[in-house]
Write a protein that holds these residues in place. Structure first.
Motif, PDB file in Angstrom:
ATOM      1  N   ARG A 229      34.801  36.543  34.166  1.00 57.29           N
ATOM      2  CA  ARG A 229      35.360  37.765  34.754  1.00 57.29           C
ATOM      3  C   ARG A 229      35.050  37.810  36.243  1.00 57.29           C
ATOM      4  O   ARG A 229      35.855  38.239  37.056  1.00 57.29           O
ATOM      5  CB  ARG A 229      34.720  38.997  34.105  1.00 57.29           C
ATOM      6  CG  ARG A 229      35.332  39.382  32.802  1.00 57.29           C
ATOM      7  CD  ARG A 229      34.871  40.773  32.468  1.00 57.29           C
ATOM      8  NE  ARG A 229      34.857  41.003  31.047  1.00 57.29           N
ATOM      9  CZ  ARG A 229      34.429  42.139  30.496  1.00 57.29           C
ATOM     10  NH1 ARG A 229      33.962  43.113  31.262  1.00 57.29           N
ATOM     11  NH2 ARG A 229      34.447  42.284  29.198  1.00 57.29           N
ATOM     12  N   VAL A 230      33.818  37.389  36.575  1.00 55.28           N
ATOM     13  CA  VAL A 230      33.377  37.424  37.972  1.00 55.28           C
ATOM     14  C   VAL A 230      34.000  36.278  38.765  1.00 55.28           C
ATOM     15  O   VAL A 230      34.349  36.431  39.927  1.00 55.28           O
ATOM     16  CB  VAL A 230      31.834  37.340  38.042  1.00 55.28           C
ATOM     17  CG1 VAL A 230      31.364  37.252  39.476  1.00 55.28           C
ATOM     18  CG2 VAL A 230      31.206  38.527  37.338  1.00 55.28           C
TER      19      VAL A 230
ATOM     20  N   ARG B  72      43.413  42.017  45.597  1.00 55.42           N
ATOM     21  CA  ARG B  72      44.824  41.785  45.303  1.00 55.42           C
ATOM     22  C   ARG B  72      44.896  40.875  44.080  1.00 55.42           C
ATOM     23  O   ARG B  72      44.327  39.793  44.071  1.00 55.42           O
ATOM     24  CB  ARG B  72      45.543  41.128  46.476  1.00 55.42           C
ATOM     25  CG  ARG B  72      47.044  40.931  46.216  1.00 55.42           C
ATOM     26  CD  ARG B  72      47.754  40.156  47.307  1.00 55.42           C
ATOM     27  NE  ARG B  72      47.752  40.872  48.577  1.00 55.42           N
ATOM     28  CZ  ARG B  72      47.191  40.399  49.690  1.00 55.42           C
ATOM     29  NH1 ARG B  72      46.599  39.226  49.684  1.00 55.42           N
ATOM     30  NH2 ARG B  72      47.213  41.091  50.808  1.00 55.42           N
ATOM     31  N   CYS B  73      45.572  41.365  43.051  1.00 51.60           N
ATOM     32  CA  CYS B  73      45.680  40.608  41.806  1.00 51.60           C
ATOM     33  C   CYS B  73      46.481  39.329  42.045  1.00 51.60           C
ATOM     34  O   CYS B  73      47.546  39.363  42.665  1.00 51.60           O
ATOM     35  CB  CYS B  73      46.377  41.470  40.740  1.00 51.60           C
ATOM     36  SG  CYS B  73      46.640  40.574  39.203  1.00 51.60           S
ATOM     37  N   ALA B  88      39.177  44.513  36.012  1.00 50.26           N
ATOM     38  CA  ALA B  88      40.501  43.942  35.779  1.00 50.26           C
ATOM     39  C   ALA B  88      41.558  44.704  36.580  1.00 50.26           C
ATOM     40  O   ALA B  88      41.362  45.868  36.938  1.00 50.26           O
ATOM     41  CB  ALA B  88      40.826  44.006  34.294  1.00 50.26           C
ATOM     42  N   CYS B  89      42.658  44.055  36.853  1.00 51.70           N
ATOM     43  CA  CYS B  89      43.776  44.691  37.550  1.00 51.70           C
ATOM     44  C   CYS B  89      44.277  45.872  36.713  1.00 51.70           C
ATOM     45  O   CYS B  89      44.573  45.701  35.527  1.00 51.70           O
ATOM     46  CB  CYS B  89      44.897  43.677  37.756  1.00 51.70           C
ATOM     47  SG  CYS B  89      46.416  44.420  38.380  1.00 51.70           S
ATOM     48  N   ASN B  93      45.963  43.937  33.902  1.00 53.42           N
ATOM     49  CA  ASN B  93      44.747  43.639  33.144  1.00 53.42           C
ATOM     50  C   ASN B  93      44.168  42.237  33.399  1.00 53.42           C
ATOM     51  O   ASN B  93      43.318  41.775  32.671  1.00 53.42           O
ATOM     52  CB  ASN B  93      44.998  43.822  31.639  1.00 53.42           C
ATOM     53  CG  ASN B  93      43.930  44.707  31.034  1.00 53.42           C
ATOM     54  OD1 ASN B  93      43.145  45.317  31.778  1.00 53.42           O
ATOM     55  ND2 ASN B  93      43.876  44.767  29.720  1.00 53.42           N
ATOM     56  N   HIS B  94      44.648  41.606  34.426  1.00 52.57           N
ATOM     57  CA  HIS B  94      44.189  40.267  34.781  1.00 52.57           C
ATOM     58  C   HIS B  94      42.872  40.371  35.568  1.00 52.57           C
ATOM     59  O   HIS B  94      42.680  41.293  36.340  1.00 52.57           O
ATOM     60  CB  HIS B  94      45.272  39.626  35.664  1.00 52.57           C
ATOM     61  CG  HIS B  94      45.471  38.177  35.380  1.00 52.57           C
ATOM     62  ND1 HIS B  94      44.845  37.216  36.120  1.00 52.57           N
ATOM     63  CD2 HIS B  94      46.220  37.532  34.455  1.00 52.57           C
ATOM     64  CE1 HIS B  94      45.200  36.021  35.656  1.00 52.57           C
ATOM     65  NE2 HIS B  94      46.040  36.186  34.643  1.00 52.57           N
ATOM     66  N   PHE B  95      41.959  39.385  35.366  1.00 51.97           N
ATOM     67  CA  PHE B  95      40.685  39.434  36.088  1.00 51.97           C
ATOM     68  C   PHE B  95      40.690  38.616  37.377  1.00 51.97           C
ATOM     69  O   PHE B  95      39.792  38.729  38.199  1.00 51.97           O
ATOM     70  CB  PHE B  95      39.550  38.920  35.202  1.00 51.97           C
ATOM     71  CG  PHE B  95      39.051  39.946  34.235  1.00 51.97           C
ATOM     72  CD1 PHE B  95      38.332  41.046  34.693  1.00 51.97           C
ATOM     73  CD2 PHE B  95      39.304  39.820  32.883  1.00 51.97           C
ATOM     74  CE1 PHE B  95      37.881  41.997  33.801  1.00 51.97           C
ATOM     75  CE2 PHE B  95      38.859  40.772  31.991  1.00 51.97           C
ATOM     76  CZ  PHE B  95      38.141  41.866  32.442  1.00 51.97           C
ATOM     77  N   ASP B  96      41.683  37.751  37.531  1.00 53.18           N
ATOM     78  CA  ASP B  96      41.675  36.849  38.681  1.00 53.18           C
ATOM     79  C   ASP B  96      42.276  37.536  39.899  1.00 53.18           C
ATOM     80  O   ASP B  96      43.472  37.834  39.928  1.00 53.18           O
ATOM     81  CB  ASP B  96      42.476  35.585  38.329  1.00 53.18           C
ATOM     82  CG  ASP B  96      42.118  34.427  39.231  1.00 53.18           C
ATOM     83  OD1 ASP B  96      41.170  34.565  40.028  1.00 53.18           O
ATOM     84  OD2 ASP B  96      42.787  33.382  39.136  1.00 53.18           O
TER      85      ASP B  96
END
Lengths: 258, 113
Positions: A229-230, B72-73, B88-89, B93-96
């Protein structure tokens, strides 16, 4: 505007000169003697824009280290973790098992003692100990001096074992090729989100002491999920430096770097 | 407490610039410090109180501009406020994501005479 002392004149800063000097400006004293009957701003000074990154000196030096190390084809690993995660044991085992194939040089960072350097010295790898005194991290300047002192050979692997601390070393680029964060299963599996900066800036995460998994509550999948996640790009190795379980993958990766 | 060594870097930058400008006194040091810079505001203030010992710097006030963090997602390009690295976005819902603001750690300006 105050004609007596000049305060409030934005382009005309207050000057301080001795009376005998030319063009005698008024000796400046804020107990003016006579009361003012008009409001004015007593804040002095010229604002000078600096816009300089606080870590710029460290970052520039780190880039110099990086250039030097790249030119000599030296793969540099900056190992970071809490105290007691097993960095030194991992390094001892790695050197013992790979020293016929790879040439290792080691920079040890601790607040005090030569203990870790002595352990690495026993493996036969050239090592230098940096004792930071009260310092909580290594910086690029220390590494710059240590590299010169250690005379690191071309095409070798340089391992920097940072001061055991999961917070401060994260801000200090040393010029490494890879930053490797190590956690052990005796710690909490939520370490990655408790100390995210370190995980965010690392390339590789080693989960050590997996031989102890049956005796502790550490959930390895949860730890990896938190870490991802990080930092989406983390590469994991799960191993035990003590029992040597899982060490082969780590060795293969190291050999692929040489 | 890396804030002490951060503070030493800050004071070096301020001192270098102030001396170049022939300043006699530094009244104020203004810094931009992002919420994800890895620096604790209180610790920075505390460290500053105890390290600015030179005649040039001892009266300098530290002013910290706290810069909120934004991301920025990478998946949907949505920009959103964050307080940590693992949010999360809110759209997909994206974490990157890329941190586009909030990692600042710089000396912005000094007020001198």
């Amino acid at each position: 505007m105050c004609d007596t002392c000049g305060c409030g004149q934005t382009n005309n800063p207050v000057t301080f000169n001795k009376p005998e000097e030319e063009n005698e400006p008024v000796q400046h004293d804020h107990s003016h003697g006579q009361p003012h009957d008009h409001p004015h701003d007593h804040s002095h000074g010229n604002v000078i824009q600096i816009e300089q990154d606080v870590l710029s000196t460290n970052n520039l030096l780190a880039e110099r280290n990086r250039g030097y190390l790249e030119a000599k084809n030296i793969t540099t690993l900056n190992m970071v973790s809490s105290p007691g995660s097993g960095k030194t044991t991992l390094l001892e085992k790695t050197i013992q098992n790979l020293k016929k194939e790879l040439q290792f040089f080691v920079i040890e960072g601790d607040q005090q003692t030569m203990n870790d350097a002595n352990r690495i010295h026993a493996t036969g790898a050239p090592v230098i100990q940096i004792n930071t005194g009260n310092g909580c991290h290594l910086d690029a300047d220390m590494i710059n001096k240590a590299i010169k002192n250690l005379d690191v050979a071309d095409n070798s692997i340089l391992v920097i074992e940072n001061v055991g601390n999961l917070v401060c070393p994260s801000l200090f680029d040393l010029g490494e090729t890879y930053r490797i964060v190590i956690i052990s299963v005796t710690e909490g599996d939520d370490k990655p989100i408790k100390y995210p900066t370190m995980f965010h800036t690392s390339d590789i995460c080693i989960i050590n002491k997996i031989d102890l998994l049956p005796y502790v509550d550490f959930n390895i999948e949860k730890a990896k999920e938190y870490a991802l996640r990080v930092n989406h790009h983390l590469q994991f190795f799960e191993l035990s430096a003590k029992s040597e379980e899982g060490m082969d993958k780590w060795y293969d990766w190291l050999k692929s770097q040489a | 407490m890396h804030e002490f060594s951060i503070t030493m870097n800050v004071l070096n930058i301020v001192e270098e610039n102030a001396m170049e400008l022939n300043a006699e006194i530094v009244h104020e040091i203004e810094m931009d410090v992002g919420e994800l810079s890895g620096v604790d505001y209180d610790a920075l203030n505390f460290a500053m109180q105890h390290t600015k010992k030179s005649e040039l710097l001892e009266h300098a006030n530290l002013v910290i501009n706290r810069i909120p963090a934004k991301a920025r997602c990478k998946a949907c390009k949505h920009e959103f406020d964050i307080k940590d690295y693992y949010t999360a976005c809110p759209d997909c819902n994206h974490f990157d994501h890329d941190i586009i603001q909030g990692k600042e750690l710089r000396v912005k300006a000094i007020k001198i005479d």
